[in-house]
Scaffold this motif. Structure first.
Motif, short mmCIF file in Angstrom:
data_model
loop_
_atom_site.label_atom_id
_atom_site.label_comp_id
_atom_site.label_asym_id
_atom_site.label_seq_id
_atom_site.Cartn_x
_atom_site.Cartn_y
_atom_site.Cartn_z
N TRP A 1 0.86 -1.20 -0.07
CA TRP A 1 0.11 -0.02 0.08
C TRP A 1 0.88 1.16 0.01
CZ3 TRP A 1 -5.25 1.52 -0.14
CH2 TRP A 1 -5.20 2.72 0.17
N LYS B 1 -3.49 4.52 -6.17
CA LYS B 1 -4.37 4.50 -4.97
C LYS B 1 -5.52 4.93 -5.58
CE LYS B 1 -1.17 5.01 -1.23
NZ LYS B 1 -0.75 5.91 -0.06
N HIS B 2 -5.62 5.92 -6.21
CA HIS B 2 -6.89 6.64 -6.94
C HIS B 2 -7.51 5.35 -7.61
CE1 HIS B 2 -9.69 9.49 -8.83
NE2 HIS B 2 -9.57 8.83 -9.98
N ARG C 1 -8.74 2.62 -5.36
CA ARG C 1 -10.03 2.92 -4.77
C ARG C 1 -11.30 3.07 -5.66
NH1 ARG C 1 -6.33 7.13 -1.68
NH2 ARG C 1 -6.60 6.43 0.49
N ASP C 2 -11.04 3.06 -6.69
CA ASP C 2 -12.23 3.30 -7.68
C ASP C 2 -12.40 1.75 -8.25
OD1 ASP C 2 -12.72 5.78 -7.04
OD2 ASP C 2 -11.77 6.77 -8.77
N TRP C 3 -11.32 0.77 -8.35
CA TRP C 3 -11.84 -0.38 -9.02
C TRP C 3 -12.95 -1.09 -8.93
CZ3 TRP C 3 -12.41 -5.40 -9.75
CH2 TRP C 3 -12.02 -5.90 -10.99
N GLU D 1 -18.83 -0.30 -1.43
CA GLU D 1 -18.62 0.32 0.12
C GLU D 1 -18.71 -0.75 1.18
OE1 GLU D 1 -16.98 3.19 0.20
OE2 GLU D 1 -17.09 3.35 -2.05
N ALA E 1 -6.16 -2.96 6.54
CA ALA E 1 -7.06 -1.90 6.31
C ALA E 1 -7.13 -1.10 7.32
CB ALA E 1 -8.11 -2.43 5.82
N GLU F 1 -8.79 2.40 5.99
CA GLU F 1 -9.44 2.43 4.85
C GLU F 1 -10.29 0.85 4.68
OE1 GLU F 1 -11.12 3.43 1.81
OE2 GLU F 1 -9.26 4.35 1.47
N LYS G 1 -10.64 -1.71 -0.75
CA LYS G 1 -9.79 -0.85 -1.33
C LYS G 1 -8.63 -0.97 -1.13
CE LYS G 1 -13.78 2.20 -1.66
NZ LYS G 1 -14.05 3.76 -1.68
N VAL G 2 -8.00 -1.53 0.10
CA VAL G 2 -6.63 -2.04 0.29
C VAL G 2 -6.18 -3.15 -0.67
CG1 VAL G 2 -5.14 -2.91 1.96
CG2 VAL G 2 -6.65 -1.33 2.70
N VAL H 1 -6.00 -1.62 -4.15
CA VAL H 1 -4.76 -0.63 -4.49
C VAL H 1 -3.68 -1.51 -4.54
CG1 VAL H 1 -3.65 1.05 -3.40
CG2 VAL H 1 -5.69 1.41 -3.56
#
Length: 191
Positions: free
Chosen positions: A22, A30-31, A34-36, A125, A169, A174, A178-179, A182
């Motif tokens: 990470w 990271k962006h 996080r959006d994947w 989420e 996480a 986070e 998301k971890v 990323v």
């Protein structure tokens, strides 16, 4: 293959490997990580005509041993043609059952990678599910295991690694998916 009964020291080492991966991520990685799952969720909605559960379920059912690009192509094609093709019989049967209206949680192995992949895509989420695939495993053990079996079908081994991602996480601040995403981006872009 990691031991099913890992020591606390081994677990801490796996968690550290995850947090180090990470920390190695660029801001762009990271962006994107996080959006994947958000992007995957949008794809699920698009290919299924607005049914996130159905689209996510088919994507998950067709994901085993496929690149993400191939996974997307097969899922899109399945919805266009009304039947899944281009995969092993088990994956096709699951995808077809989901497309015909069976709830994905009644079809997919919900305590392993495919089920968790479905949950992460269906609700990006959601703080509970963690996808442990070969990349997540290799990140935690700090080595690339190639085509070798990692034993991730063993529930205790899978859960051990998922718990390490959850612990990482919490340390990072986070949600686990998301971890995982990323660190996956960093891992696959390592070259």
């Amino acid at each position: 293959m990691i031991p099913v009964k890992s020591t606390e020291e081994q677990r801490i080492d796996y968690m550290r490997a995850i947090t180090e991966k990470w920390d190695a991520a660029t801001s762009d990685q990271k962006h994107r990580g996080r959006d994947w799952y958000v992007a995957a969720h949008e794809l699920a909605l698009e290919i299924s005509g607005g049914d996130a559960k159905k689209g996510s379920g088919v994507l998950a059912a067709l994901s085993a041993n496929k690149s993400w690009a191939e996974n997307c192509r097969l899922a899109r094609k399945a919805f266009i043609e009304g039947t899944a093709s281009g995969h092993v019989r088990d994956a096709l049967t699951k995808a077809n059952r989901i497309m015909s209206g069976t709830d994905p949680s009644d079809v997919l192995p919900m305590q392993l990678k495919t089920g968790y992949f479905y949950l992460c895509i269906a609700d990006p989420e959601n703080a509970s599910p963690v996808v442990i695939d070969r990349h997540a495993h290799d990140i935690a053990v700090r080595r690339i295991c190639g085509q070798r079996d990692r034993g991730l079908g063993a529930l205790r081994r899978y859960n051990l690694l998922a718990d390490c991602y959850r612990a990482a996480a919490r340390e990072i601040g986070e949600i686990p998916s998301k971890v995982q995403a990323v660190t996956w981006v960093v891992h696959i872009e390592r070259n």
